[in-house]
Enzyme design. Structure first.
Site, PDB file in Angstrom:
ATOM      1  N   PHE A  40      36.604  32.468 -68.225  1.00 34.19           N
ATOM      2  CA  PHE A  40      36.140  32.877 -69.554  1.00 34.19           C
ATOM      3  C   PHE A  40      34.990  31.976 -70.027  1.00 34.19           C
ATOM      4  CE2 PHE A  40      36.433  32.450 -74.204  1.00 34.19           C
ATOM      5  CZ  PHE A  40      36.181  33.765 -74.542  1.00 34.19           C
ATOM      6  N   PHE A  42      32.974  30.153 -68.214  1.00 35.79           N
ATOM      7  CA  PHE A  42      31.790  30.353 -67.376  1.00 35.79           C
ATOM      8  C   PHE A  42      30.990  31.586 -67.837  1.00 35.79           C
ATOM      9  CE2 PHE A  42      29.757  32.355 -63.714  1.00 35.79           C
ATOM     10  CZ  PHE A  42      28.921  31.321 -63.322  1.00 35.79           C
ATOM     11  N   MET A  43      31.745  32.682 -68.113  1.00 31.48           N
ATOM     12  CA  MET A  43      31.056  33.928 -68.499  1.00 31.48           C
ATOM     13  C   MET A  43      30.374  33.773 -69.856  1.00 31.48           C
ATOM     14  SD  MET A  43      33.579  36.868 -67.157  1.00 31.48           S
ATOM     15  CE  MET A  43      32.696  38.184 -67.933  1.00 31.48           C
ATOM     16  N   HIS A 335      -3.484  82.701 -62.711  1.00 27.59           N
ATOM     17  CA  HIS A 335      -3.194  81.927 -63.925  1.00 27.59           C
ATOM     18  C   HIS A 335      -4.332  80.921 -64.191  1.00 27.59           C
ATOM     19  CE1 HIS A 335      -0.246  79.801 -66.637  1.00 27.59           C
ATOM     20  NE2 HIS A 335      -1.132  78.839 -66.427  1.00 27.59           N
ATOM     21  N   GLU A 336      -4.700  80.185 -63.140  1.00 28.54           N
ATOM     22  CA  GLU A 336      -5.762  79.179 -63.313  1.00 28.54           C
ATOM     23  C   GLU A 336      -7.103  79.851 -63.616  1.00 28.54           C
ATOM     24  OE1 GLU A 336      -5.043  76.162 -63.757  1.00 28.54           O
ATOM     25  OE2 GLU A 336      -2.973  76.427 -63.118  1.00 28.54           O
ATOM     26  N   HIS A 339      -7.358  80.566 -67.251  1.00 30.35           N
ATOM     27  CA  HIS A 339      -7.804  79.384 -68.032  1.00 30.35           C
ATOM     28  C   HIS A 339      -9.311  79.198 -67.877  1.00 30.35           C
ATOM     29  CE1 HIS A 339      -3.898  77.927 -69.109  1.00 30.35           C
ATOM     30  NE2 HIS A 339      -3.519  77.638 -67.880  1.00 30.35           N
ATOM     31  N   ASP A 410       1.329  74.976 -71.218  1.00 26.25           N
ATOM     32  CA  ASP A 410       0.234  75.575 -71.989  1.00 26.25           C
ATOM     33  C   ASP A 410       0.712  75.913 -73.395  1.00 26.25           C
ATOM     34  OD1 ASP A 410      -1.094  75.519 -69.594  1.00 26.25           O
ATOM     35  OD2 ASP A 410      -0.658  77.608 -69.115  1.00 26.25           O
TER      36      ASP A 410
END
Ligand code: ATP
Length: 498
Positions: A40, A42-43, A335-336, A339, A410
Site C-alpha cells: 500500500f 509503495f503504491m 461524382h467527381e 464537382h 459534401d
C-alpha cells in the site's frame, strides 16, 4: 540517524524474526500484515510523487535553444510575446515602479500553430529554465493527486533553475483547458483541487523572489476556461497564435526546407499558395513527406511534383490500393466530374486536376487551383461553394437516378456553409440570434436554400451531359484528368450548346 535508517531496518528485521521464532511466536499473521502495508505504501508513493518527479525531470529542457527566428509567420504574436517577456527581463524597473509581476501568459489558437515553440523560444529569450507538462497529466481518479503534481512541477522548476544558476523559470502547461475548465460546483472535485492548486501557485509568485517563475499555458478552447484563471493577476496576457497567412506559410516552409536539398525549380511560394488553412505542423509535414517521395523516387533532390504530392497526402491522406468494382469506379468518376464541372462553371479556371486514385478515405478528388487567401465571403460566393459541394450528388442522381453514401462529407460541408449564411444574416430569416427562431424555422430555411441550390446545380450540369460522357472514359483509363484537358472538353461542349 535518518541517513542510515534503511540499513538499520534491514539488519533489525531478520534479527526480530529470528528472536520471535526462537521464543515460539507464530509470525505468519505479522508477515502477512507487513506485506499488505508495504504494498500500500509503495503504491501511494508511486502515485503521489515519484512518477511526477521522474516525468518532469525527463521533460525539463534547460536551457531551451529554440529562438523566435525558428518560428515562421506569427509576427504579431511573437512581437506581443516579446513585449510581455520584457517584463521578466527588466525586473529591476518593474520593482522600482511597483508594477505587478506578470504571472501568466495564455497562448490560444488551433492545434499545430506553434504554441509550444513560442513557449520554448520565450525560455531562450529570457534565459530561463523551460519546464513543460500537459493538462492531461494532472488528471487522475484519486482526489489530491493532480494538485500534488502541480505543486511538484513548480517545485521542480524552481529547483532546476537554482541548480542551473538561472534567475527565472518558465513553466509551460499545454492543454490547460483539461484542468482549467469552468468549475461546476462539486461534480469534479479532483479537477477543482488541481485548478485551485494552480491558482495558489500563481498567487504565490512575487516580484522579489528568485528564481522568478512565469507560467505559460496553451489552449484551443479559451471559452471553456474558468474565469478565475483569466482574471487580472493570473493569466492576464492572452496571445492569439493563429493559422499562418500566405507570407507566414512561405516562411514556415523555408524554415523546414533548410536541411533539405530542394531542386532549383522547386517553388515554395506556389506551395504556400496551395496550402490555405494549413497549420505550421501540417506545413512541416508537407516538407517531410516531399522528402520521403524524393527518396522513393531515388531522386537527388526534392522536386516540385514531390511537393505537390505531399500537399495531397497531408490534405487527403496516403494513396490507398483499395480494389473497387467497375461500377463503383464509374460512380466515383461521375461524382467527381459533377464537382469539377460545377466548380469550373461557377469559378472558371479553378480546376487543376480531377483524380480517381483513392486517397485516405476519399475514393477520388478534385484539386482546385490556388486562390488568394480569403477571409470574407459574399452570399454569392458561399452559394457557389455549396453548388460545388452538391455537384457530386447531383451527378449521381442524373446518371443513376439516386445518390450513394459518397456524398456524406459534401453534405456536411454544404450544411456548414448554410449555417454560416444564417449566422451572417445572409438568408431570408434576416439577422437572427439562434435562440430567437424555432428549430422548425431553421430547418425550413435550410431545406429551402439547399433545394434551390440543388435545382440550380442540376440545370447547370444537365447542359453539359456530354462532358461527363467524354471525360468518363479518360478518367477511368488514365485515373487523372488535367485541368487543361478538362477545360478543353468543357469548351467544346459549350460551343456545341451555343
Ligand atoms: P498543439 O496545440 O497541438 O499542442 P502547438 O500549437 O503547440 O500544437 P507546436 O507543438 O508548437 O504546436 O508545433 C508542432 C510542430 O509543428 C513543431 O514542432 C514545428 O515543426 C511545426 N510548426 C508549427 N508551427 C510552426 C511555425 N510557426 N513555424 C515553424 N514550425 C512550426
Amino acid at each position: 540517524m535518518s541517513k542510515y535508517g534503511k540499513e538499520i531496518m534491514i539488519g533489525a528485521v531478520p534479527v526480530l524474526i529470528a528472536f520471535l521464532l526462537f521464543i515460539g511466536v507464530n509470525i505468519i499473521p505479522v508477515l502477512f500484515m507487513t506485506v499488505i502495508l508495504g504494498t500500500f505504501l509503495f503504491m501511494t508513493r508511486a502515485r503521489n510523487g515519484m512518477s511526477v518527479g521522474s516525468d518532469h525531470k525527463s521533460r525539463s529542457r534547460a536551457p531551451s535553444y529554440l529562438t523566435f527566428d525558428e518560428i515562421g509567420g506569427q509576427d504579431r504574436a511573437k512581437r506581443e510575446l516579446q513585449e510581455a517577456l520584457d517584463f521578466l527581463i527588466r525586473y529591476e524597473d518593474i520593482q522600482r515602479l511597483g508594477i505587478r509581476p506578470l504571472k501568466g501568459i495564455l497562448l490560444t489558437g488551433p492545434p499545430g500553430t506553434g504554441k509550444t515553440l513560442m513557449a520554448k523560444a520565450a525560455a531562450h529569450y529570457t534565459n530561463s529554465i523551460f519546464m513543460a507538462a500537459s493538462g492531461s497529466e494532472f488528471v487522475e481518479m484519486y482526489v489530491g493527486v493532480g494538485a500534488s503534481r502541480i505543486r511538484d512541477l513548480f517545485k521542480a522548476a524552481r529547483a532546476q533553475a537554482v541548480k542551473e544558476n538561472k534567475n527565472s523559470a518558465i513553466v509551460f502547461i499545454d492543454e490547460i483547458d483539461v484542468i482549467g475548465g469552468k468549475r461546476d460546483g462539486g461534480q469534479h472535485r479532483e479537477y477543482d483541487q488541481t485548478l485551485n492548486q494552480l491558482l495558489t501557485e500563481m498567487d504565490g509568485i512575487h516580484t522579489t523572489e528568485t528564481p522568478r517563475v512565469l507560467i505559460m499555458a496553451a489552449t484551443n478552447r479559451k471559452e471553456m476556461l474558468d474565469p478565475a484563471l483569466l482574471r487580472p493577476g493570473r493569466f492576464d496576457r492572452h496571445i492569439e497564435v493563429d493559422l499562418p497567412d500566405k507570407k507566414g506559410r512561405v516562411h514556415i516552409l523555408n524554415i523546414h526546407a533548410k536541411n533539405k536539398p530542394l531542386a532549383p525549380e522547386a517553388n515554395l511560394e506556389s506551395i504556400a499558395q496551395e496550402t490555405f488553412h494549413f497549420s505550421g505542423a501540417q506545413l512541416e509535414s508537407v516538407m517531410n513527406e516531399a522528402a520521403i517521395y524524393a527518396m522513393r523516387d531515388e531522386s537527388e533532390n526534392i522536386q516540385q511534383r514531390h511537393l505537390s504530392l505531399a500537399v495531397d497526402k497531408v490534405m487527403l491522406g496516403e494513396k490507398t490500393d483499395r480494389e473497387s468494382t467497375k461500377e463503383e469506379r464509374e460512380r466515383v468518376a461521375l461524382h467527381e466530374l459533377g464537382h469539377a464541372i460545377a466548380a469550373e462553371l461557377v469559378r472558371p479556371g479553378s480546376v487543376s486536376q480531377v483524380s480517381l486514385s483513392p486517397r485516405g478515405k476519399a475514393l477520388g478528388f478534385v484539386r482546385h487551383n490556388p486562390q488568394q487567401d480569403q477571409y470574407l465571403y459574399t452570399k454569392e460566393q458561399i452559394e457557389h461553394q455549396i453548388m460545388i459541394a452538391l455537384g457530386g450528388a447531383v451527378a449521381e442522381e442524373m446518371f443513376y437516378g439516386g445518390r450513394s453514401t459518397g456524398s456524406r462529407n459534401d453534405f456536411e460541408q454544404a450544411l456548414n456553409m448554410v449555417r454560416t449564411m444564417m449566422d451572417s444574416g445572409l438568408t431570408k430569416l434576416g439577422i437572427i440570434d439562434r435562440d430567437m427562431v424555432t428549430k422548425e424555422e431553421l430547418m425550413k430555411e435550410n431545406a429551402s436554400i439547399l433545394e434551390e441550390l440543388t435545382q440550380a446545380t442540376r440545370s447547370m450540369l444537365e447542359q453539359h451531359r456530354e462532358v461527363f460522357e467524354q471525360s468518363l472514359g479518360i478518367l477511368i483509363h488514365e485515373e487523372v484528368l488535367s485541368g487543361e484537358q478538362f477545360r478543353q472538353l468543357l469548351e467544346q461542349s459549350r460551343t456545341v450548346t451555343i
